[in-house]
Design a protein around this motif. Structure first.
Motif, short mmCIF file in Angstrom:
data_model
loop_
_atom_site.label_atom_id
_atom_site.label_comp_id
_atom_site.label_asym_id
_atom_site.label_seq_id
_atom_site.Cartn_x
_atom_site.Cartn_y
_atom_site.Cartn_z
N LEU A 6 34.90 21.81 38.58
CA LEU A 6 34.55 22.75 39.64
C LEU A 6 33.74 22.08 40.74
N GLU A 7 32.80 21.22 40.36
CA GLU A 7 31.97 20.54 41.35
C GLU A 7 32.81 19.59 42.20
N GLY A 8 33.68 18.82 41.54
CA GLY A 8 34.56 17.92 42.28
C GLY A 8 35.51 18.69 43.18
N PHE A 9 35.99 19.84 42.70
CA PHE A 9 36.92 20.66 43.47
C PHE A 9 36.25 21.22 44.73
N THR A 10 35.08 21.82 44.58
CA THR A 10 34.41 22.44 45.74
C THR A 10 33.99 21.39 46.77
N SER A 12 35.40 18.42 47.27
CA SER A 12 36.60 17.88 47.89
C SER A 12 37.22 18.87 48.86
N LEU A 13 37.27 20.15 48.48
CA LEU A 13 37.85 21.17 49.35
C LEU A 13 37.07 21.30 50.65
N ALA A 14 35.75 21.41 50.55
CA ALA A 14 34.92 21.55 51.75
C ALA A 14 35.01 20.32 52.64
N MET A 15 34.94 19.15 52.03
CA MET A 15 35.00 17.90 52.80
C MET A 15 36.35 17.76 53.51
N THR A 16 37.43 18.09 52.82
CA THR A 16 38.77 17.94 53.40
C THR A 16 38.97 18.87 54.58
N PRO A 174 37.79 13.33 38.82
CA PRO A 174 38.98 13.03 39.63
C PRO A 174 39.95 14.20 39.74
N LEU A 175 40.13 14.96 38.66
CA LEU A 175 41.04 16.10 38.69
C LEU A 175 40.57 17.14 39.70
N GLY A 176 39.28 17.43 39.70
CA GLY A 176 38.73 18.38 40.65
C GLY A 176 38.89 17.90 42.09
N VAL A 177 38.69 16.59 42.30
CA VAL A 177 38.82 16.03 43.65
C VAL A 177 40.28 16.11 44.13
N VAL A 178 41.24 15.84 43.23
CA VAL A 178 42.66 15.93 43.58
C VAL A 178 43.02 17.36 43.96
N LEU A 179 42.64 18.32 43.11
CA LEU A 179 42.99 19.73 43.37
C LEU A 179 42.35 20.22 44.67
N GLY A 180 41.07 19.92 44.86
CA GLY A 180 40.38 20.35 46.07
C GLY A 180 40.96 19.70 47.32
N GLY A 181 41.29 18.41 47.22
CA GLY A 181 41.85 17.71 48.36
C GLY A 181 43.23 18.23 48.74
N ILE A 182 44.07 18.46 47.74
CA ILE A 182 45.43 18.94 48.02
C ILE A 182 45.40 20.35 48.62
N ILE A 183 44.57 21.23 48.06
CA ILE A 183 44.49 22.59 48.60
C ILE A 183 43.91 22.58 50.01
N GLY A 184 42.89 21.75 50.23
CA GLY A 184 42.31 21.64 51.57
C GLY A 184 43.32 21.10 52.58
N GLN A 185 44.08 20.08 52.18
CA GLN A 185 45.10 19.52 53.07
C GLN A 185 46.19 20.55 53.35
#
Length: 230
Positions: A6-10, A12-16, A174-185
């Motif tokens: 969750l932390e990696g996801f949020t 990554s999403l905000a940053m993206t 890494p999984l959270g970062v991937v999910l957050g980045g893809i959704i943000g993109q």
């Protein structure tokens, strides 16, 4: 260091979202969507961004295995702080959006003129020549898809958001970062394709830069204050 999904996801999403709104690939997707079928442009841009996000996360995930986790943590902290100051500087100078848009439009216009400025000849001969010269990939993918993919992929390579994603993946799940980045993109690219230029004109580039800068600084301070696991 936080390793929750969750932390990696949020993060990554905000940053993206804050990094991609109004950047070169955002405008490229918007302009391409005005000249070509939106669905094809969207699929091409998204495919490139998904591949880029996964590659960046893999690099970040592998980094601690090549150098010590302590050093990757410190490098990530410095990157976040540097990108935060960089974004704030962009906000103060307020030159980013106009230059980005002008540069992208000039490149795409030059490419369009190059394709349409060819001398006319026998249509049948041209068709035969095109079939012979047809690249391997265009037999399976639309040329517009490949154009959107290549412009987006190479436009993102070495970009601030890509380097930040690598650093984030080295410090978070890494999984959270991937999910957050893809959704943000996906959110940013869809917005660009559906009405990027008009949307960008309604969003303050200065506020986006300030928000992104503050977010990067918060990530950097949090990374600096967190402990490094061996």
């Amino acid at each position: 260091m936080g390793f929750s999904v969750l932390e990696g996801f949020t993060k990554s999403l905000a940053m993206t979202v804050l990094s991609e709104i109004g950047d070169k690939t955002f405008f490229a997707a918007a302009i391409l969507a005005m000249r070509h079928p939106r669905r094809t442009v969207l699929l091409g841009c998204l495919a490139a961004l998904i591949v880029m996000t996964i590659l960046s996360v893999l690099l970040g995930w592998a980094a601690p295995n090549m150098i010590s986790r302590k050093w990757t943590h410190h490098i990530t902290t410095i990157l976040f702080l540097a990108f935060g100051l960089w974004s704030l500087w962009d906000g103060f100078t307020d030159e980013g959006e106009a230059e980005e848009l002008a540069e992208v439009e000039a490149k795409l216009d030059a490419d369009l003129k190059g394709n349409t400025g060819k001398t006319k000849s026998d249509p049948k001969a041209d068709d035969d020549l095109k079939k012979k010269r047809k690249p391997f990939l265009t037999q399976f993918f639309s040329p517009i898809f490949l154009k959107a993919f290549s412009i987006t992929f190479f436009g993102e390579w070495g970009d601030k958001s890509q380097i930040a994603t690598i650093g984030l993946a080295a410090d978070e799940n890494p999984l959270g970062v991937v999910l957050g980045g893809i959704i943000g993109q996906a959110l940013c690219t869809t917005a660009a394709v559906l009405g990027g230029k008009s949307l960008a004109s309604q969003i303050s580039e200065k506020m986006v830069a300030f928000s992104g800068g503050i977010l990067f600084l918060v990530f950097g301070i949090q990374s600096y204050l967190s402990t490094v696991e061996p």
